[in-house]
Each structure stands twice: as C-alpha cells, then as structure tokens.
Write a protein that holds these residues in place. Sequence first.
Motif, PDB file in Angstrom:
ATOM      1  N   GLY A 532      34.539  39.526  53.739  1.00  0.00           N
ATOM      2  CA  GLY A 532      35.895  39.685  53.123  1.00  0.00           C
ATOM      3  C   GLY A 532      36.928  38.625  53.762  1.00  0.00           C
ATOM      4  N   HIS A 533      37.689  37.863  52.966  1.00  0.00           N
ATOM      5  CA  HIS A 533      38.603  37.001  53.430  1.00  0.00           C
ATOM      6  C   HIS A 533      40.083  37.816  53.405  1.00  0.00           C
ATOM      7  N   ILE A 534      40.761  38.120  54.245  1.00  0.00           N
ATOM      8  CA  ILE A 534      41.806  38.973  53.990  1.00  0.00           C
ATOM      9  C   ILE A 534      43.308  38.039  54.157  1.00  0.00           C
ATOM     10  N   GLY A 535      44.076  38.107  53.230  1.00  0.00           N
ATOM     11  CA  GLY A 535      45.183  37.209  53.208  1.00  0.00           C
ATOM     12  C   GLY A 535      45.901  37.189  52.232  1.00  0.00           C
ATOM     13  N   HIS A 536      46.682  36.184  51.733  1.00  0.00           N
ATOM     14  CA  HIS A 536      47.478  36.441  50.298  1.00  0.00           C
ATOM     15  C   HIS A 536      47.710  35.010  49.793  1.00  0.00           C
ATOM     16  N   LEU A 537      47.547  35.054  48.437  1.00  0.00           N
ATOM     17  CA  LEU A 537      47.772  33.730  47.689  1.00  0.00           C
ATOM     18  C   LEU A 537      49.021  33.241  47.901  1.00  0.00           C
ATOM     19  N   VAL A 538      49.026  31.999  48.229  1.00  0.00           N
ATOM     20  CA  VAL A 538      50.280  31.092  48.405  1.00  0.00           C
ATOM     21  C   VAL A 538      50.991  30.374  47.236  1.00  0.00           C
ATOM     22  N   SER A 539      49.801  29.842  46.541  1.00  0.00           N
ATOM     23  CA  SER A 539      50.187  29.005  45.405  1.00  0.00           C
ATOM     24  C   SER A 539      49.107  29.104  44.302  1.00  0.00           C
ATOM     25  N   GLY A 540      49.422  28.900  43.052  1.00  0.00           N
ATOM     26  CA  GLY A 540      48.157  28.627  42.018  1.00  0.00           C
ATOM     27  C   GLY A 540      47.950  30.042  41.495  1.00  0.00           C
ATOM     28  N   SER A 541      46.765  30.008  41.011  1.00  0.00           N
ATOM     29  CA  SER A 541      46.015  31.453  40.820  1.00  0.00           C
ATOM     30  C   SER A 541      44.671  31.613  41.048  1.00  0.00           C
ATOM     31  N   LEU A 542      44.180  32.702  41.444  1.00  0.00           N
ATOM     32  CA  LEU A 542      42.807  33.214  41.720  1.00  0.00           C
ATOM     33  C   LEU A 542      42.126  34.294  41.079  1.00  0.00           C
ATOM     34  N   LYS A 543      41.084  33.960  40.261  1.00  0.00           N
ATOM     35  CA  LYS A 543      40.538  35.103  39.825  1.00  0.00           C
ATOM     36  C   LYS A 543      39.027  35.279  39.981  1.00  0.00           C
ATOM     37  N   VAL A 544      38.429  36.193  39.728  1.00  0.00           N
ATOM     38  CA  VAL A 544      36.912  36.385  39.757  1.00  0.00           C
ATOM     39  C   VAL A 544      36.152  35.360  38.920  1.00  0.00           C
ATOM     40  N   GLY A 545      35.336  34.762  39.822  1.00  0.00           N
ATOM     41  CA  GLY A 545      34.486  33.721  38.902  1.00  0.00           C
ATOM     42  C   GLY A 545      35.019  32.503  39.295  1.00  0.00           C
ATOM     43  N   ASP A 546      35.965  32.007  39.946  1.00  0.00           N
ATOM     44  CA  ASP A 546      36.701  30.833  40.163  1.00  0.00           C
ATOM     45  C   ASP A 546      35.743  30.148  41.520  1.00  0.00           C
ATOM     46  N   ILE A 547      35.686  28.965  41.569  1.00  0.00           N
ATOM     47  CA  ILE A 547      35.099  28.181  42.622  1.00  0.00           C
ATOM     48  C   ILE A 547      36.109  27.456  43.400  1.00  0.00           C
ATOM     49  N   ILE A 548      36.062  27.762  44.788  1.00  0.00           N
ATOM     50  CA  ILE A 548      36.967  27.487  45.691  1.00  0.00           C
ATOM     51  C   ILE A 548      36.294  26.898  47.030  1.00  0.00           C
ATOM     52  N   THR A 549      36.972  26.148  47.679  1.00  0.00           N
ATOM     53  CA  THR A 549      36.808  25.667  48.895  1.00  0.00           C
ATOM     54  C   THR A 549      37.023  26.434  50.180  1.00  0.00           C
ATOM     55  N   THR A 550      36.301  26.682  50.876  1.00  0.00           N
ATOM     56  CA  THR A 550      36.639  27.535  52.332  1.00  0.00           C
ATOM     57  C   THR A 550      36.798  26.200  53.497  1.00  0.00           C
ATOM     58  N   VAL A 551      38.054  26.464  53.933  1.00  0.00           N
ATOM     59  CA  VAL A 551      38.557  25.580  55.076  1.00  0.00           C
ATOM     60  C   VAL A 551      39.020  26.218  56.114  1.00  0.00           C
ATOM     61  N   ILE A 552      38.043  26.452  57.313  1.00  0.00           N
ATOM     62  CA  ILE A 552      38.401  27.322  58.561  1.00  0.00           C
ATOM     63  C   ILE A 552      39.386  26.578  59.296  1.00  0.00           C
ATOM     64  N   ASP A 553      40.031  27.092  60.151  1.00  0.00           N
ATOM     65  CA  ASP A 553      40.778  26.334  61.401  1.00  0.00           C
ATOM     66  C   ASP A 553      39.998  25.822  62.452  1.00  0.00           C
ATOM     67  N   THR A 554      39.652  24.628  62.349  1.00  0.00           N
ATOM     68  CA  THR A 554      38.601  24.379  63.192  1.00  0.00           C
ATOM     69  C   THR A 554      39.087  24.249  64.706  1.00  0.00           C
ATOM     70  N   GLU A 555      40.403  24.044  65.017  1.00  0.00           N
ATOM     71  CA  GLU A 555      40.672  24.346  66.333  1.00  0.00           C
ATOM     72  C   GLU A 555      40.558  25.563  66.900  1.00  0.00           C
ATOM     73  N   LEU A 556      40.948  26.693  66.143  1.00  0.00           N
ATOM     74  CA  LEU A 556      40.588  27.956  66.578  1.00  0.00           C
ATOM     75  C   LEU A 556      39.101  28.426  66.836  1.00  0.00           C
ATOM     76  N   ARG A 557      38.185  27.739  65.842  1.00  0.00           N
ATOM     77  CA  ARG A 557      36.829  28.011  65.803  1.00  0.00           C
ATOM     78  C   ARG A 557      36.189  27.399  67.008  1.00  0.00           C
ATOM     79  N   GLU A 558      36.652  26.367  67.446  1.00  0.00           N
ATOM     80  CA  GLU A 558      36.131  25.244  68.387  1.00  0.00           C
ATOM     81  C   GLU A 558      36.518  26.274  69.915  1.00  0.00           C
ATOM     82  N   ARG A 559      37.611  26.609  69.898  1.00  0.00           N
ATOM     83  CA  ARG A 559      37.832  27.633  71.166  1.00  0.00           C
ATOM     84  C   ARG A 559      37.241  28.723  71.445  1.00  0.00           C
TER      85      ARG A 559
END
Length: 876
Positions: A532-559
Amino acid sequence: MNKSTAEIRQMFLDFFHGKGHEVVSSSSLVPHNDPTLLFTNAGMNQFKDVFLGQDKRSYSRATTAQRCVRAGGKHNDLDNVGYTARHHTFFEMLGNFSFGDYFKENAIKYAWELLTDKNWFNLPKDRLYVTVYATDDEAFDIWEKKVGVPKERIIRIGDNKGAPYASDNFWQMGDTGPCGPCTEIFYDHGDHIWGGLPGTPEEDGDRFIEIWNLVFMQFNRQANGEFKPLPKPSVDTGMGLERIAAVLQHVNSNYEIDLFDKLIRSTAGVIGTQDLANKSLRVIADHIRSCSYLIADGVVPSNEGRGYVLRRIIRRAVRHGHMLGAKDIFFYKLVQPLIDVMESAASDLKAQQNFVETTLKTEEEQFLKTLERGLFLLDQELAKLTGSVLPGEVAFKLYDTYGFPLDLIADVCREKDITVDEAGFEKAMEAQRQRARESNNFGADYNSIIKSEVVTEFLGYNAVEAQGKVVELFQNGQKVQHANIGEPVVVILDKTTFYGESGGQAGDKGLLTAAGVEFSVSDAQKYGKAVGHIGHLVSGSLKVGDIITTVIDTELRERTKSNHSATHLLQAALQRILGAHVHQKGSLVNANYLRFDFSHSEPVTASQIVEIENLVNQQVRRNLPVEIEIMAIEAAKSKGAMALFGEKYEDQVRVLTMGDFSIELCGGTHVNRTGDIGLFRISSESGIAAGVRRIEAVTGQVALNHVHQDLQQLNQIGQLVKADKASSVDRVAQLIEQTKQLEKTIQQLKEQSAAQEGAQLIQQAVKVNGISILVAQIDNIEPKVMRTMIDDLKNQIKSGVVILASVFEGKIGLAAGVTQDLINRIKAGELVSELASKVGGKGGGRPDFAQAGGVDIQALPEALSSIKAMLNDRLN
C-alpha cells in the motif's frame, strides 16, 4: 495406548500430514504484527491474517503444534495454575486448519478417525460425547448420520452467556469479523469422578472433559449485528496436547502425564524436597515452561507489558520454591530438564539455553533483593499508619510494584497487631484485571481494516522506477474508485518499486506519476501480500485501472540499504566478539540510522565497542560481494542462514550472503558490495531490559558527519581548557580533580557552619514534661546537611524531638528526628508526613528519622507552629 507426550504430538501432525495438511512450525509466543494480543494464546493466531483475507498461503490446509501462553489480559489462568487439574500458563495447542478448503463434514470425520481408529488414538467411542451449537442442524446430522454418534450423546448448547450468539459453541474473533458455530468433543473419565455433561449444573466437574474444539468460520459479523456468509468458509480446531495426553495415559490430571511427572521430579531434586504431591511443585513445573519459552522468543522481565507478566510468573515460581525450602537460586537449573522432556519441541529453546538460564538467574537474584526492599517499604508504611488496618491499596502497591506477596505482608503485619484490608486489596486487583481485559481485544472493526487479496510484484531489488496498474484504492479503510486531491489515500498497485515496511526496514517514500498526475507517497506498508502506497494526490486525477509510474526517493533508499546491510555485518561481528549466545531481539532500519537489539547479559565495554566497529569496517574495506539466492527454507537453514527475530518466511526464501562473513534470511534491500557502506560507526550502546542490549549506529556520509562533529567538539574542549588536542584529556582530568577538592572543601565548610548554627539552635529547645522539643526554620541549608544537623542535635538533647525546615533554592526541605527512647510514642515519619501535607509536599522515613519536601513557602511558618502545638498537646 501408552504413548509419551512427544509421541502423541508427532502422531497428531503425522495424521493430518497424511490428509494433505502442511505441517507448519509453531510461531513465536510474541504475536507477529498483532498489537491486539499480549501473547500467542491459540493455534489460529499465526493464521489470523489468512482468515481475515489479508494473507494468502501456498497451502489451503495446515496443521500445527502451537506453543501458547495464557497468563495476562483476557486469558489469564495464573492464579489457578498448580491448584486445578488442567490450568496452565504454557500449553501446546494441536490444531488442523482449512482455509476455504474442506468444511464441517471433513473436519468432523477427521477428528473422529484420529480419536477412535485403532491405528491412531483408539479411544473407546462410548466414552466420547459431542456438543453442537443449538441451531447447527448440519453439524448435528453429520455426527449422527455420517459418523454414527447416537443422538443422545450429541448435546445442543444454546446462547448460555446472556446474549444472542454468546455461547460456548459459537466462536467470534471479535465484536465484528469472522465467526461461526463450534462442535466440541468431550471425554468421559468415568463415574468414579464427580461431574456432569455440558449444559448440566455439574458441568464444571472433572468427569467430562473437553478435549477438542472444532470451529466452523462461516459468517462475517457486521458492526450492526448482521451476519453475512463468508465466501470461503474455513475450519479452525484446537486440542490441548496436555489434555489428550492425560486421556491417552489414563490419568485424570494433566500434572500426572509423563512430561510433568519428569519435570516435577527434577524440580523436587533441585530444591531438595521429598514431598512430590506438594502443589508448589506443580506451579514451578508449569512456570518453567512459560518463562523459558517466553525468554527464548524475545520477552525479557520488565515492569510493563509482556515483560511484566513474565516477571510475575518468575516471581511466583521463585516464591513457591522458597515455600518448599529452597536455600539458594534454583529456577534456572530447570531449563535443562525442560529441554529434555520437550524433546523435538525444544529446538528453539536449546539454541537460546544460555541466554534463558542467565536471564532467569539474574531475575531471581534481583527478586530476592526486591523482597528486602519490600520489607523496608512495608516498615515505612506501617510507621505512617494511624490505625490498626493496612489499606488494601497500599498492600496492592507492594504486591504489584515489588512482587511482595499478600501472605508475607499479612505475616509482617500480624507481628505488629495490624490486619490487612484484604477486601480493598481484591478491589485494587480486580481494577487491574479490568484494565488488562480492556486493553486486550481486537478493538477495531474488522470490516474497517484494509483487506486486500492483491499480490503486488516488488521490482525494487533491481529498479527505482517502474510502471504499475492501480488495482485498488482505499480511503478510511473502505474501497473507493478514485482519489481526490489532498485527501489521504492508500494506493494498491500490481507492480511497484516501493518497499513495504517489513523485517525491520522502513517503507520507501517518493512519488507516483503519470501525465499531469502526481501522488506524494509518505510511506509504504504491506497489507497481506499487497503493497500500500500511503499518501495524497497533489495534482491531476487517479482512479482504479490507471497506469502509473512508481518513483522512489533514491537517496533515502540508498541510505536505508547501507544501514540494512551494516546491520547484518553488525550481528555477525557481535557473535564473533561477544559470543554465539547473541541473538537478535528486534531491529529498525531507515535512512537515518540502524537500531539493533540483541541478547547479552552485561553492558558492552568501550574496548569491545572499538573491536566491533573495527571488525565491521574491516568487512566494509574488504568490499565483499553481497549475493542473493532464492531457495527452499529448509535448504537455507541447512546452508547456515540465520533467520531474523519475529519474521515470517515463505517456503521459498531470499538468502543474503556477504562473502565469508555473514549469511542470513532477509527480504530487504541491500547494497551490491559491502564497500558501498563506506563507513560504520556506533553512536550508542544501552540496556533496554534485563539481558537485552541495544546498539544504534550510522553509516556512510552520516557516519562521517558524526566523526566531524566529534572532532569539532574535541577542538572546542581544547580551546575551553587552553590545551591542544593531544593534551586536552589530561587537562580535563586535572580540572576535574581540582573541582572535586574544591567541592570537598566547600562541603566541609558547610558542615562546620551547620554545626555552629546547630549550637545556637539548641538554645531554642523547650522542655515539655522533661522532654526537649526543638522546632526551627533554618534557610539555605541543603537537605543532606540537615540530616547531619538532626543527628548532632539529638545527641545534644539526649531525649526529645527535633524538627528542622529549610528553604533552599526555592523549595522546602523538612527533617525530623526522634530519640530512641521516644519512638514508641512519637514517630519521625508521622511528624514529617503531617508537616509536609501542610506545605504541598510528601515524604516519610523511619520512626527515628524522616525527611520530606514541600513547595508552599508561605504556609511554612503556620505549619511549624501547628506541629509544635501538636507535640505540646501530645506530651502534656
């Protein structure tokens, strides 16, 4: 049939394995990811997420011999243990489970076959009775028409607990959620034992004993009380190993089975008693099982939560040992006999034997000291007592906080012609039980919990970005079709690069993006096998069935990767330097630091800290390859892979190997080579519980920043003491020694001044019937100096009472002294408590000397006058 308890356990597992059930190992006594339970108390606990639809296993049938503890919260049998035939703090629950596979008919037929078939338990059919829920005609018909149990031995049990569906034969997970009718199987021990069938007034007797409960989960109870059929009805059964062993070994009490017989004899030998029938031996034999397995599963004695319950069980066992005449520390000596009698179920305990024994020994030693402290505090309470009854809440405080038994409290009081308010004690005890019951329930509405059967494919081991499809959206625990800007939402994708928090590693942060769409992810959590990706929509619209790109915070991941890999190196280093007894007791890994809790009975020394840091950094510099293999769990264990504390593993596991230094099971993200960690530095080492230490550390640039900060502070210290880095330590040591000498001189001057002032104060003493009374205010005197003054003044007046008050640094200090010849008439503790109550404070002490504090300076003169008047009245 005359089988040992170990053989009975294995027969049960073999029977259901032959019926296509996966044999699943007992889970930890500390429930995994379930804060609603104090301890694992039933076989179904480890499958709770499966029944709730939040997890899916590779099998649909399972069987277990689950270790359980019932000694706190809702299920608390502690006070009955040892005094009844079947109460235990620790027991093993044999169970078979169906997750949407077979249902009532097969469950009933399997149970009957195991119990009555001559190749298995071979129990006489005419000794068995069954119960069903009053309206469960289906179960009744299966027992009568398909199994052949005469209908006069099938008992319908209705709502016998005061509400609809509140029945011994209707099971509910909570106020909402999965529920359904039960059928129970009873064994008749014979008419030579008192007792009646279920539903009769004599049902609490020991003749007819429940040996197996089959639960049929077929409904989902809604918050409004409505019952909806479950899409996949399931089965959950439980049979106490100790109960069925008593039946099969032809004894009426669980404490007479082979396992307990051997433990009781070992206990008697360790303590040195010949009275094998003494119930205290039963208590100790039961308690060594729960205490040993709780410690092996990561619980340590403490003053709260699980540790508090463990401490109470240990202390109860120790006290019963001393009632039997134990002259020395004894409880830890029973761990080896326990391992011997548990046989195949003792592998986890055997691996932790040294740690378990050390923890038990330390706790028993501390308890003996606590008993001394309890006696001292009891004396203080009795000194303050104005009547002849010790309040129940005071007795309970001594019992609850210091483990001081009520009967010992009563014995001490009896010597002083004081009784204990036992009714008040019981009231306080019941209030505590109620608090425990209220804190131990499922609490949340099952139907508001996020339930997802989605299996999210994790692509984050090899990628930081990927495309995924929005499969589900949740808001306030309910499914929605689209997300609104700014509102908190949980997004479930079919594929993701976000790591969902597990195994001690924090969840990733980052963004979900598409054309004109941005969703900010503040955390990633696992819901079953969905991320589960917990957060909030900043802009646009998001609905079930949409294709979306996942972009992690790479600096946090590396640390985070650096800290996680360093944790594995740290554990290996600890075992090499401190010993093989070191086992993980918990961990936390995020982008900022790593935290590692481990079993060790004493502080890690400064020189050992240096050794550990050096060894880990040596592996970092070796730039060892970090290799990942996927293999069967048993193959991984055979290879020597170490499992992490509290983690659940699938049949296929990831084995993480760092060169020739570390091999562990781990599903987290890691660096490619140990050199990527850069630098490892321990920032703190501390004790968090008896026998458990905690190390916090940092890596990479954060570790380098720590080094720079330390150097900067060292330079600043050098400047302050006017020395360079090389000589600053010696200079600081010189200054400390000078300070000590100055403080010593100042203290001597204070005492000289106090002595002079005391010589003047003696002139203020007045005589009442030949007894000297001195009540005075002397400001700017430290409390510890007042004690010296009291002693000097008592020596001078020979017979009398001295009360001093001082306002020092804005607070009131009070001290009272009574000479030995008067303590039967006047007690210093009472005087100082009375005085303190008038100036907004509290305190107490011995009959000859007591101290207290206060805050109401304005009230002090009047308080001193009143205490002086009270003494005049009492002595006239």
